[in-house]
Design a protein around this motif. Structure first.
Motif, short mmCIF file in Angstrom:
data_model
loop_
_atom_site.label_atom_id
_atom_site.label_comp_id
_atom_site.label_asym_id
_atom_site.label_seq_id
_atom_site.Cartn_x
_atom_site.Cartn_y
_atom_site.Cartn_z
N ALA A 141 43.60 -55.77 5.13
CA ALA A 141 43.71 -54.31 5.21
C ALA A 141 42.33 -53.69 5.03
N GLY A 160 47.89 -48.26 5.76
CA GLY A 160 47.53 -47.06 5.00
C GLY A 160 47.19 -45.88 5.88
N SER A 161 47.09 -46.11 7.19
CA SER A 161 46.78 -45.00 8.11
C SER A 161 48.05 -44.21 8.39
N GLN A 162 47.98 -42.91 8.16
CA GLN A 162 49.14 -42.06 8.38
C GLN A 162 49.14 -41.38 9.75
N ARG A 199 41.41 -50.61 4.79
CA ARG A 199 41.38 -49.49 3.83
C ARG A 199 41.20 -49.97 2.40
N ARG A 200 41.61 -51.20 2.12
CA ARG A 200 41.53 -51.71 0.74
C ARG A 200 40.19 -52.34 0.43
N PRO A 220 56.15 -42.38 3.51
CA PRO A 220 55.74 -43.03 2.26
C PRO A 220 56.86 -43.76 1.53
#
Length: 272
Positions: free
Chosen positions: A47, A79-81, A49-50, A116
């Motif tokens: 990931a 994690g992308s919305q 984002r992490r 979420p």
């Protein structure tokens, strides 16, 4: 027996293993590394984002502990919305691939999740991001609900695979929508990789018996009591299910049929 001709082809890359593993949720880096080795997988997903925003490499970066000559990085946009966030993560993912010596790696596991609570993928955002990234030369592996029509649209756009969920991420509920998964497999001309929700080796084997081309796991291995043993079990399950699929399963019947028919028994008696 499964031979080298039965390789998994994604984009312009060939892989011998049909098991992919995630790198999150392990108790220690050592456990993650040993589990990946035990699984004999060739693709691991990370990931973006992490990771640290500067992507600097030093002795503490867990990515330095992997053998990138024998592993292929699959950056994911978890994690992308929105589509825009996912696109930005995809470009960072390619930058990361370059840092580990895989300059020709434009793979991206595309996840756009705006929900979420249930973490279900956003079909509209996924389509939008996939179309943009494919035009930019990325090899896109989209994570989707088990939606046969969406799968066809993504294939038409030029996606390298389809990755329908078995059930919600990390839920361990197994294959909850087998009918739709079977339709996706039947209609797809690109590899179908079952991603998310699988808990047991038997579920992995079932996915492969249905005709899936590969399985991606994370929580099922990382959160088991012995991740290294579970990773090895999942490897065997993938091989077993694939071999069963290639062997050709017997047809189901509504009624019982004897395994030793009477006419065969009569023939045997005459010979005695």
């Amino acid at each position: 027996m499964i031979n080298n001709l039965d390789s998994l082809i994604i984009g312009n890359k060939k892989f011998n293993s049909r098991l992919m593993l995630g790198t999150g949720k392990y108790q220690t880096v050592k456990t993650a590394i040993n589990s990946i080795k035990a699984s004999k997988c060739e693709i691991i997903t990370v990931a973006i984002r992490r990771l640290p925003t500067n992507l600097n490499f030093d002795n503490t970066n867990f990515l330095n502990h992997f053998d990138w000559k024998n592993l292929w990085l699959l950056p994911n946009t978890a994690g992308s919305q929105t589509a825009e966030e996912a696109i930005r993560m995809a470009f960072l993912g390619h930058e990361l691939a370059c840092r580990i010596g895989q300059e020709d790696n434009f793979f991206v596991k595309l996840e756009v999740i705006s929900d979420p609570k249930y973490l279900l993928p956003d079909p509209i955002g996924t389509l939008k991001a996939a179309e943009f990234l494919i035009k930019k030369g990325f090899t896109v592996l989209p994570y989707i609900n088990a939606d046969p029509m969406l799968a066809l649209h993504l294939e038409d756009l030029g996606c390298a695979t389809i990755m329908p969920l078995g059930s919600p991420i990390g839920s361990g509920q197994g294959l909850k929508n087998i009918t739709n998964i079977e339709i996706i497999i039947e209609n797809s001309n690109i590899p179908v990789i079952i991603d998310a929700g699988i808990r047991t080796p038997s579920e992995v084997s079932l996915a492969m018996e249905l005709g899936a081309d590969a399985v991606l796991l994370n929580t099922a291995v990382a959160q088991s009591k012995n991740p290294e043993d579970m990773a090895f079990a999942m490897n065997l399950a993938v091989q077993s299910g694939r071999l069963g699929y290639l062997a050709g399963l017997m047809d189901k019947k509504q009624y019982a049929t004897p395994s030793s028919p009477l006419n065969q028994i009569s023939k045997i008696n005459k010979l005695l």
